[in-house]
Design a protein around this motif. Sequence first.
Motif, PDB file in Angstrom:
ATOM      1  N   TYR A 156       0.829  -1.213   0.000  1.00 33.60           N
ATOM      2  CA  TYR A 156       0.000   0.000   0.000  1.00 33.60           C
ATOM      3  C   TYR A 156       0.860   1.259   0.000  1.00 33.60           C
ATOM      4  O   TYR A 156       0.496   2.268  -0.601  1.00 33.60           O
ATOM      5  CB  TYR A 156      -0.945   0.017   1.214  1.00 33.60           C
ATOM      6  N   ARG A 157       1.995   1.222   0.645  1.00 31.65           N
ATOM      7  CA  ARG A 157       2.854   2.411   0.699  1.00 31.65           C
ATOM      8  C   ARG A 157       3.514   2.703  -0.644  1.00 31.65           C
ATOM      9  O   ARG A 157       3.597   3.851  -1.061  1.00 31.65           O
ATOM     10  CB  ARG A 157       3.936   2.247   1.776  1.00 31.65           C
ATOM     11  N   TYR A 158       3.985   1.654  -1.310  1.00 31.57           N
ATOM     12  CA  TYR A 158       4.817   1.873  -2.505  1.00 31.57           C
ATOM     13  C   TYR A 158       4.154   1.488  -3.831  1.00 31.57           C
ATOM     14  O   TYR A 158       4.680   1.818  -4.887  1.00 31.57           O
ATOM     15  CB  TYR A 158       6.138   1.104  -2.370  1.00 31.57           C
ATOM     16  N   GLY A 159       3.034   0.767  -3.803  1.00 34.04           N
ATOM     17  CA  GLY A 159       2.410   0.358  -5.054  1.00 34.04           C
ATOM     18  C   GLY A 159       3.358  -0.459  -5.897  1.00 34.04           C
ATOM     19  O   GLY A 159       4.086  -1.322  -5.390  1.00 34.04           O
ATOM     20  N   THR A 160       3.430  -0.173  -7.197  1.00 33.62           N
ATOM     21  CA  THR A 160       4.283  -0.962  -8.098  1.00 33.62           C
ATOM     22  C   THR A 160       5.768  -0.781  -7.800  1.00 33.62           C
ATOM     23  O   THR A 160       6.593  -1.581  -8.242  1.00 33.62           O
ATOM     24  CB  THR A 160       4.025  -0.583  -9.578  1.00 33.62           C
ATOM     25  N   ASN A 161       6.127   0.248  -7.049  1.00 34.84           N
ATOM     26  CA  ASN A 161       7.538   0.444  -6.680  1.00 34.84           C
ATOM     27  C   ASN A 161       7.979  -0.493  -5.558  1.00 34.84           C
ATOM     28  O   ASN A 161       9.152  -0.500  -5.185  1.00 34.84           O
ATOM     29  CB  ASN A 161       7.776   1.894  -6.252  1.00 34.84           C
ATOM     30  N   VAL A 162       7.045  -1.286  -5.031  1.00 35.08           N
ATOM     31  CA  VAL A 162       7.395  -2.174  -3.908  1.00 35.08           C
ATOM     32  C   VAL A 162       8.413  -3.235  -4.321  1.00 35.08           C
ATOM     33  O   VAL A 162       9.179  -3.733  -3.491  1.00 35.08           O
ATOM     34  CB  VAL A 162       6.116  -2.826  -3.311  1.00 35.08           C
ATOM     35  N   ASP A 163       8.454  -3.575  -5.614  1.00 38.57           N
ATOM     36  CA  ASP A 163       9.431  -4.583  -6.086  1.00 38.57           C
ATOM     37  C   ASP A 163      10.851  -4.132  -5.766  1.00 38.57           C
ATOM     38  O   ASP A 163      11.702  -4.934  -5.371  1.00 38.57           O
ATOM     39  CB  ASP A 163       9.281  -4.812  -7.599  1.00 38.57           C
ATOM     40  N   GLU A 164      11.087  -2.840  -5.955  1.00 40.71           N
ATOM     41  CA  GLU A 164      12.412  -2.281  -5.667  1.00 40.71           C
ATOM     42  C   GLU A 164      12.729  -2.391  -4.164  1.00 40.71           C
ATOM     43  O   GLU A 164      13.861  -2.667  -3.771  1.00 40.71           O
ATOM     44  CB  GLU A 164      12.411  -0.809  -6.092  1.00 40.71           C
TER      45      GLU A 164
END
Length: 546
Positions: A447-455
């Motif tokens: 929820y915090r990072y969305g699609t950037n969570v992979d990084e």
Amino acid sequence: MEFTNLNRSAIKNTFQSDSLDLLVIGGGITGAGIALDAADRGLKVGVVEMQDFAAGTSSRSTKLVHGGLRYLKQFEIGVVAEVGKEREIVYENGPHVTTPEWMLLPFYKGGNFGPFTTNVGLKVYDFLAGVKKSERRKMLKPYEVSDMEPLLKSEGLKGGGYYVEYKTDDARLTLEVMKKAVEQGALALNYMKVTDLIYEGNNVSGVICEDMIDGSVQKIKARKVVNATGPWVDNLREMDGSKKGKTLQLTKGIHLVFDSRHFPLKQAVYFDSPDGRMIFAIPRDGKAYVGTTDTTYQGDIAQPKMTVDDCNYIIESINHMFPEVNISFDDVESSWAGIRPLIHEEGKSPSEISRKDEIFESDSGFISIAGGKLTGYRKMAENIVDLVTKQLYEEFGLTFPKSQTKHIPISGGDVNGSKGFESFLQDRIKKGVECGLDKSVARKLVYRYGTNVDEVFNNMKNTDTDLDPVVYACLRYAIDHEQAYKPVDFFVRRTGALFFEINWVLEHKMQVLAFMRNEFNWTQEQTNMYQEELEQLIYEATNPVA
């Protein structure tokens, strides 16, 4: 160019060497929105912010993307219609950072709202705001209200309305919009304070900035300059010699945070305080936060403080509506105070002043935008960039397309809207668990990072520090991709932890300080200063002033 202070010198050089079409002063949600709209249309745009991004009003709101129900009471029909539709756009373009939250509106004998007026009001609201079928209001019997939130007082309860608001993390929303603007070619730099305006003839043609990190001074030239500094708008109008006509009236709002052990709130509630003002109580990640006050403010704009009176007002309101809870100041875990920049209206109390935005243009061509709401940031930005592109065409023959931001996912939001986010969420929670995370922590990070969570998950695999793996992964991402420079940037704006996980801050603050010192090669003086700044904010979050 990467959105990191590790490249600070290179970003400053680009500001210096590039000929900007538009310079935006102010890195809150309005400035970020303008940068994204302008960059997407092909303008060369830059943003400078004297503090950190979202450090002012944009990290200190009630953290709701309002549909505008309260404006119905003031008969601001156009505002309700516009913000209702804008709310949907904000949600669909960033479903990781904005989520629907069903709100309970109980009504009591002698209260602000009654069954009939609430039913009619919510029905009109659904219509004006274009609320989708699944989120339209429901009317509840007294026993249904008590079932939903058993802590509410039962005496005089006549029923309730049930409608949808949207919950957000205001600072993260601002960051995601700013990151998207940078992806589209915008330049953005925090800790750059505008100290003067530059003129060619009678027209504003740029600014002089002081770097608040190293004290250096530089000129930035631009065809157009927009003042989107929120509570500081009038200060810059004064600098331009154009503060006349309408001015700002600053009001302060505070919020208190409680652990669910002390305030086990199950359901978000919008309720009457004893003096008739409306207050929100919202559950969030094992906490409940309650606010807000609305008082005229004349103190330090950068550091609004919660007073004992503010605190008592909220506590009395809680105990009035949730009598069994018996909240006292000892139960407050954290808090925040924020400033609302409203357009002054003679003879009106802070709560009655319109939240509409207005654009001011001076004889020098200096454009200021003031007022407005978090929810309306995209439309405000569109209106500003429409004005700027019209002038760029008239004065320089430059043409730019119309705004497309209705359909542009913000950073982290490229998941095919709210429907696509559901499957994305489940998939990434699974990946987080595979990285060794607890399911609830994985969910919070998605929820915090969305699609950037992979990084962020990748960072967890590459840690070779003494830091906790989750702290390291988030901090590394904040430094490399979100221009975090100080511990307060990380603990307040990048994670919201100072408000909602203050014990986590206390546990990790020294390791984070040491890590950032090494990353940015701080002097001992800087290290002491940034540590003191964090300690001061921790103290203020838990100690009201007299």
